[in-house]
Write a protein that holds these residues in place. Structure first.
Motif, PDB file in Angstrom:
ATOM      1  N   ARG A  65       1.112  -1.193  -0.686  1.00 13.18           N
ATOM      2  CA  ARG A  65      -0.512   0.277  -0.234  1.00 13.18           C
ATOM      3  C   ARG A  65       0.741   1.002   0.043  1.00 13.18           C
ATOM      4  NH1 ARG A  65      -2.957  -2.899   4.583  1.00 13.18           N
ATOM      5  NH2 ARG A  65      -2.235  -0.327   6.013  1.00 13.18           N
ATOM      6  N   ARG A  66       1.797   1.588  -0.113  1.00 14.52           N
ATOM      7  CA  ARG A  66       2.733   2.697  -0.060  1.00 14.52           C
ATOM      8  C   ARG A  66       4.260   1.358  -0.664  1.00 14.52           C
ATOM      9  NH1 ARG A  66       7.680   2.713   1.735  1.00 14.52           N
ATOM     10  NH2 ARG A  66       8.783   4.702   3.413  1.00 14.52           N
ATOM     11  N   PRO A  67       4.960   2.468  -2.080  1.00 15.65           N
ATOM     12  CA  PRO A  67       5.567   2.370  -2.374  1.00 15.65           C
ATOM     13  C   PRO A  67       7.378   2.365  -1.265  1.00 15.65           C
ATOM     14  CG  PRO A  67       5.581   4.519  -2.909  1.00 15.65           C
ATOM     15  CD  PRO A  67       3.940   4.250  -1.942  1.00 15.65           C
ATOM     16  N   ILE A  68       8.867   1.750  -2.201  1.00 20.22           N
ATOM     17  CA  ILE A  68       9.217   1.529  -1.186  1.00 20.22           C
ATOM     18  C   ILE A  68      10.700   2.754  -1.527  1.00 20.22           C
ATOM     19  CG2 ILE A  68      11.338   0.108  -0.044  1.00 20.22           C
ATOM     20  CD1 ILE A  68       9.763  -2.095   0.088  1.00 20.22           C
ATOM     21  N   TYR A  69      11.185   3.636  -1.482  1.00 19.12           N
ATOM     22  CA  TYR A  69      11.759   4.372  -1.686  1.00 19.12           C
ATOM     23  C   TYR A  69      13.425   3.751  -2.166  1.00 19.12           C
ATOM     24  CZ  TYR A  69       8.336   7.788  -0.478  1.00 19.12           C
ATOM     25  OH  TYR A  69       7.133   7.946  -0.550  1.00 19.12           O
ATOM     26  N   ALA A  70      13.461   3.761  -2.808  1.00 18.89           N
ATOM     27  CA  ALA A  70      15.343   3.832  -3.730  1.00 18.89           C
ATOM     28  C   ALA A  70      16.488   3.451  -2.389  1.00 18.89           C
ATOM     29  CB  ALA A  70      15.905   4.555  -4.296  1.00 18.89           C
ATOM     30  N   GLU A  71      16.228   5.327  -1.557  1.00 16.87           N
ATOM     31  CA  GLU A  71      16.853   5.116  -0.019  1.00 16.87           C
ATOM     32  C   GLU A  71      16.225   4.323   0.977  1.00 16.87           C
ATOM     33  OE1 GLU A  71      13.583   8.615  -0.255  1.00 16.87           O
ATOM     34  OE2 GLU A  71      15.387   7.887  -1.993  1.00 16.87           O
ATOM     35  N   GLU A  72      15.794   3.553   1.135  1.00 18.08           N
ATOM     36  CA  GLU A  72      15.039   2.799   1.585  1.00 18.08           C
ATOM     37  C   GLU A  72      15.608   1.226   1.728  1.00 18.08           C
ATOM     38  OE1 GLU A  72      10.921   4.395   3.468  1.00 18.08           O
ATOM     39  OE2 GLU A  72      11.208   2.767   1.949  1.00 18.08           O
ATOM     40  N   LEU A  73      16.437   1.298   0.534  1.00 20.88           N
ATOM     41  CA  LEU A  73      16.291   0.097  -0.026  1.00 20.88           C
ATOM     42  C   LEU A  73      17.822  -0.865   1.570  1.00 20.88           C
ATOM     43  CD1 LEU A  73      16.062  -0.124  -3.696  1.00 20.88           C
ATOM     44  CD2 LEU A  73      15.305  -1.299  -2.010  1.00 20.88           C
ATOM     45  N   LEU A  74      19.117   0.014   1.164  1.00 18.12           N
ATOM     46  CA  LEU A  74      20.555  -0.388   1.918  1.00 18.12           C
ATOM     47  C   LEU A  74      20.115  -0.604   3.103  1.00 18.12           C
ATOM     48  CD1 LEU A  74      23.004  -1.332   1.839  1.00 18.12           C
ATOM     49  CD2 LEU A  74      23.585   0.943   1.815  1.00 18.12           C
TER      50      LEU A  74
END
Length: 78
Positions: free
Chosen positions: A43-52
Motif C-alpha cells: 500500500r506504499r512504495p519503497i523508496y530507493a534510499e530505504e533499500l540498503l
C-alpha cells in the motif's frame, strides 16, 4: 521511488522466510512501523534510499530485495 510492487512482495517473502517481525525490522532501518507495514502490504512504495537499510536489517543483499536473482532454469542456460 520504486512503483513496481516486486520489492514489496519480495520484502514480505523475506520477512516470512527469515521469521522476522515487522516492528523489529522497521526499528532497525529507521522507518516508522505504520509506513513499513504499508510497504510490506503493497500500500506504499519503497523508496530507493530505504533499500540498503532494509537489506541490512533483514540480513540480505540489496539484489535479494530487487528480485535480481535469476531463476534456476535461466542460470543453467548456455
Amino acid at each position: 521511488m520504486l512503483r513496481d510492487d516486486t520489492v514489496n512482495r519480495k520484502l514480505k517473502e523475506l520477512l516470512r522466510k527469515k521469521k522476522l517481525k515487522q516492528t523489529e525490522v522497521a526499528e532497525k532501518c529507521g522507518i516508522a512501523y505504520q509506513s513499513f507495514h504499508r510497504a510490506v502490504n503493497g500500500r506504499r512504495p519503497i523508496y530507493a534510499e530505504e533499500l540498503l537499510p532494509l537489506a541490512e536489517a533483514i540480513g540480505v543483499d540489496v539484489s535479494a530485495l530487487l528480485a535480481l536473482d535469476k531463476p534456476q532454469d535461466e542460470a543453467k542456460a548456455p
